[in-house]
Motif scaffolding. Structure first.
Motif, PDB file in Angstrom:
ATOM      1  N   VAL A 107      40.858  37.494 -25.351  1.00 34.99           N
ATOM      2  CA  VAL A 107      41.968  36.532 -25.779  1.00 34.99           C
ATOM      3  C   VAL A 107      42.638  36.482 -24.552  1.00 34.99           C
ATOM      4  O   VAL A 107      43.191  34.716 -24.453  1.00 34.99           O
ATOM      5  CB  VAL A 107      42.855  37.106 -26.401  1.00 34.99           C
ATOM      6  N   ILE A 108      43.121  37.099 -23.399  1.00 31.61           N
ATOM      7  CA  ILE A 108      44.049  36.652 -21.950  1.00 31.61           C
ATOM      8  C   ILE A 108      43.506  35.717 -21.777  1.00 31.61           C
ATOM      9  O   ILE A 108      44.004  34.288 -21.040  1.00 31.61           O
ATOM     10  CB  ILE A 108      44.151  37.873 -21.404  1.00 31.61           C
ATOM     11  N   SER A 109      42.172  35.644 -21.124  1.00 37.25           N
ATOM     12  CA  SER A 109      40.758  34.696 -20.293  1.00 37.25           C
ATOM     13  C   SER A 109      40.956  33.365 -21.078  1.00 37.25           C
ATOM     14  O   SER A 109      41.309  32.190 -20.377  1.00 37.25           O
ATOM     15  CB  SER A 109      40.093  35.426 -20.408  1.00 37.25           C
ATOM     16  N   MET A 110      41.717  33.306 -22.013  1.00 43.20           N
ATOM     17  CA  MET A 110      41.735  31.309 -23.206  1.00 43.20           C
ATOM     18  C   MET A 110      43.307  30.890 -22.723  1.00 43.20           C
ATOM     19  O   MET A 110      43.198  30.052 -22.429  1.00 43.20           O
ATOM     20  CB  MET A 110      42.154  31.711 -24.729  1.00 43.20           C
ATOM     21  N   GLY A 111      43.635  31.523 -21.754  1.00 41.96           N
ATOM     22  CA  GLY A 111      44.854  31.280 -21.156  1.00 41.96           C
ATOM     23  C   GLY A 111      46.212  31.602 -22.378  1.00 41.96           C
ATOM     24  O   GLY A 111      46.111  31.964 -22.621  1.00 41.96           O
ATOM     25  N   HIS A 112      46.736  29.446 -22.038  1.00 38.54           N
ATOM     26  CA  HIS A 112      48.172  29.968 -23.315  1.00 38.54           C
ATOM     27  C   HIS A 112      49.248  30.865 -23.251  1.00 38.54           C
ATOM     28  O   HIS A 112      50.410  31.474 -23.926  1.00 38.54           O
ATOM     29  CB  HIS A 112      47.855  29.848 -24.409  1.00 38.54           C
ATOM     30  N   SER A 113      49.312  31.635 -21.937  1.00 43.81           N
ATOM     31  CA  SER A 113      50.751  32.517 -21.920  1.00 43.81           C
ATOM     32  C   SER A 113      50.577  33.757 -22.436  1.00 43.81           C
ATOM     33  O   SER A 113      51.442  34.074 -22.617  1.00 43.81           O
ATOM     34  CB  SER A 113      51.676  31.970 -21.376  1.00 43.81           C
ATOM     35  N   ALA A 114      48.907  33.416 -22.868  1.00 39.75           N
ATOM     36  CA  ALA A 114      48.826  34.932 -23.764  1.00 39.75           C
ATOM     37  C   ALA A 114      49.008  36.513 -23.304  1.00 39.75           C
ATOM     38  O   ALA A 114      49.089  37.172 -23.944  1.00 39.75           O
ATOM     39  CB  ALA A 114      47.137  35.002 -24.464  1.00 39.75           C
ATOM     40  N   GLY A 115      48.472  36.842 -22.304  1.00 37.56           N
ATOM     41  CA  GLY A 115      49.007  38.094 -21.551  1.00 37.56           C
ATOM     42  C   GLY A 115      50.463  38.948 -22.319  1.00 37.56           C
ATOM     43  O   GLY A 115      49.974  40.132 -22.394  1.00 37.56           O
TER      44      GLY A 115
END
Length: 217
Positions: A107-115
């Motif tokens: 999920v985090i690797s998808m970006g969108h400031s998801a971290g």
């Protein structure tokens, strides 16, 4: 996260993620919805609970044992259709709770400031247990509920790195796909136990006394 044109969101979206979106994440989605409805009734509409899979079986029904497990808890398994995790799901989610650390990384690797808003379910539970919920907004309305959920997610993100898991497996929910029903039940109990403090912190409402049959959140 604001809506287009700067309008504040009127809901808080929780996204549960597993691999195929036919076992773990559907169970977690429907148990979360059930617990919110039991505790808040119509006021729970401020929280939207969904799920998807990193290798999601688009349009697939829930795995039969997963549906049977939900029925044992009195939760609604009807109308479910599997979804493949898409960028738009991550963009729209205010909180992403995954079954495993690998799902979290994807999920985090998808970006969108998801971290800052992506955790494994058990990781989020561990962090939530350390938060003084008296510091969160009191949820007296659907709008207050959304603000409380946002504050809880921020507080959990602030604790990440300070409160570590005792071991790598502690933050994982194993995949029951293809296993017999008793194993599904054990996974269901893991998920239910992890969700209980999360739903209590989100709502400010403790669980109801257990009903006949399997205990509910």
């Amino acid at each position: 996260m604001p809506e287009p044109h700067g309008r504040p969101r009127q809901v808080f979206r929780i996204l549960h993620v597993s691999t195929g979106n036919v076992c773990r994440s559907p169970i977690t989605e429907r148990l979360t919805r059930q617990a919110l409805a039991d505790r808040l009734g119509p006021a729970a509409h401020g929280l939207v609970v969904e799920s998807a899979g990193t290798w999601g079986h688009e349009g697939a029904p829930m795995e039969a044992h997963a549906a049977e497990l939900l029925a044992e808890y009195g939760a609604d398994a009807d109308g479910f259709h599997g979804r493949e995790l898409l960028d738009e799901h991550v963009v729209e989610a205010d909180l992403v709770l995954t079954a495993t650390r690998d799902h979290r990384a994807q999920v985090i690797s998808m970006g969108h400031s998801a971290g800052l808003r992506t955790f494994t379910l058990k990781e989020f539970t561990r962090l939530v247990r350390a938060i003084d919920t008296a510091t969160l907004p009191v949820a007296e309305s659907p709008e207050d509920l959304v603000e409380r959920a946002r504050a809880l997610a921020r507080a959990a993100a602030a604790l990440r790195g300070w409160l570590l898991a005792p071991n790598a497996e502690a933050d994982e929910v194993q995949d029951p796909y293809g296993a017999p029903l008793p194993y599904f039940r054990s996974i269901g109990e893991e998920i239910r136990s992890a969700l209980d403090p999360v739903v209590t912190a989100l709502t400010g409402v403790p669980p109801r006394p257990a009903r006949a049959g399997r205990a509910l959140l």
